[in-house]
Design an enzyme around this catalytic site. Structure first.
Site, PDB file in Angstrom:
ATOM      1  CE  LYS A   8     -25.415 -12.005   6.076  1.00 58.76           C
ATOM      2  NZ  LYS A   8     -26.168 -10.742   5.830  1.00 58.76           N
ATOM      3  CG  ASP A 132     -22.067 -10.643   8.977  1.00 62.56           C
ATOM      4  OD1 ASP A 132     -20.873 -10.380   9.196  1.00 62.56           O
ATOM      5  OD2 ASP A 132     -22.588 -10.517   7.849  1.00 62.56           O
TER       6      ASP A 132
END
Length: 267
Positions: A8, A132
């Site tokens: 990401k 995350d």
């Protein structure tokens, strides 16, 4: 069974305040990329972790996939498994590769062994492994606040653009990056700014880690400048570094940047 954990990028990253638990409150946008690792799990006589591809620092017992297994085993009866990870996502690049591996492992175990967990339950396990990690359970563009673990799915599609990711031959540790930032108020929430046209992001969306990281590693700042000079609509360091991405209108090659860096095109 095999899954392919993806990377990401962070679009914008604002450090808002320091928390009493030692972490920071922040806001950022997580956006998935198609750079992928390969994660395989098979039943075995004993729990084992092996890897190939990029070298993974630390001991195998400290890998997040092993930690995820041990966390799941507290609540579920699991057979021993052999975990093999082929590492392709650059390490220390702000791309969340280790977090993705752990979360995809949770998803894989849930499917392979019929653990019956829903998305909320899997996110709860993942959030215990890293700030995350939970993002990679749904794996959709999201606004992240708190430590980065409070997620709100957003409508953001960059599919019509061409994203280039540049990875220099340096790594930036997260703890090192945090030592160089100070919390600051923001004039507009990132949830509003991300709705603006991509062409306007350059003047309003920032990454608070960049000033201190660029001062320590000028090469990272130089890459961002070169991406803008090549026509990027928006360019930023991802997370706490060290990778830098550029969003372009059209497909292109950047031979000058290829000489000393690893480049991923069309991610």
């Amino acid at each position: 069974m095999i899954l392919f954990p993806n990377a990401k990028i962070n679009i914008g990253l604002n450090i808002l305040s320091r928390r009493t638990d030692g972490y920071h409150n922040l806001e950022t946008i997580f956006y998935p990329l198609v750079i992928r690792d390969a994660l395989e799990v098979v039943e075995a006589d004993q729990l084992e972790f092996t890897s190939s591809g990029l070298a993974i620092p630390g001991n195998a017992t400290d890998n997040l996939c092993i930690k995820a297994y041990n966390l799941l085993a507290l609540d579920h009866k699991l057979p021993p498994v052999h975990i093999h990870l082929h590492k392709h996502i650059p390490i220390g690049a702000g791309l969340g590769g280790g977090s993705a591996d752990a979360s995809f492992f949770i998803r894989l175990m849930n499917e392979k062994f019929g653990l019956g967990m829903d998305v909320i339950q899997m996110e709860a396990y993942a959030s215990q492994l890293g700030s995350d990690c939970a993002f990679f359970i749904k794996n959709k563009p999201a606004l992240a606040v708190g430590k980065g673990d409070q997620l709100q799915t957003i409508d953001l599609d960059l599919g019509k653009y061409f994203i280039v990711l540049v990875m220099p031959a340096v790594q930036v540790s997260t703890s090192e990056a945090y030592r160089g930032v100070s919390p600051a108020a923001v004039s507009s929430p990132l949830s509003d700014l991300i709705r603006l046209p991509v062409e306007e992001w350059r003047s309003v969306i920032k990454n608070d880690f960049e000033p201190s990281v660029f001062s320590q590693y000028p090469i990272i700042g130089e890459i961002k400048s070169k991406l803008y000079n090549a026509g990027a609509l928006f360019s930023s360091m991802s997370g706490s570094g060290s990778s830098v991405f550029g969003i372009f209108k059209e497909e292109l090659k950047l031979p000058d940047l290829e000489q000393n860096n690893k480049i991923f095109y069309g991610v």
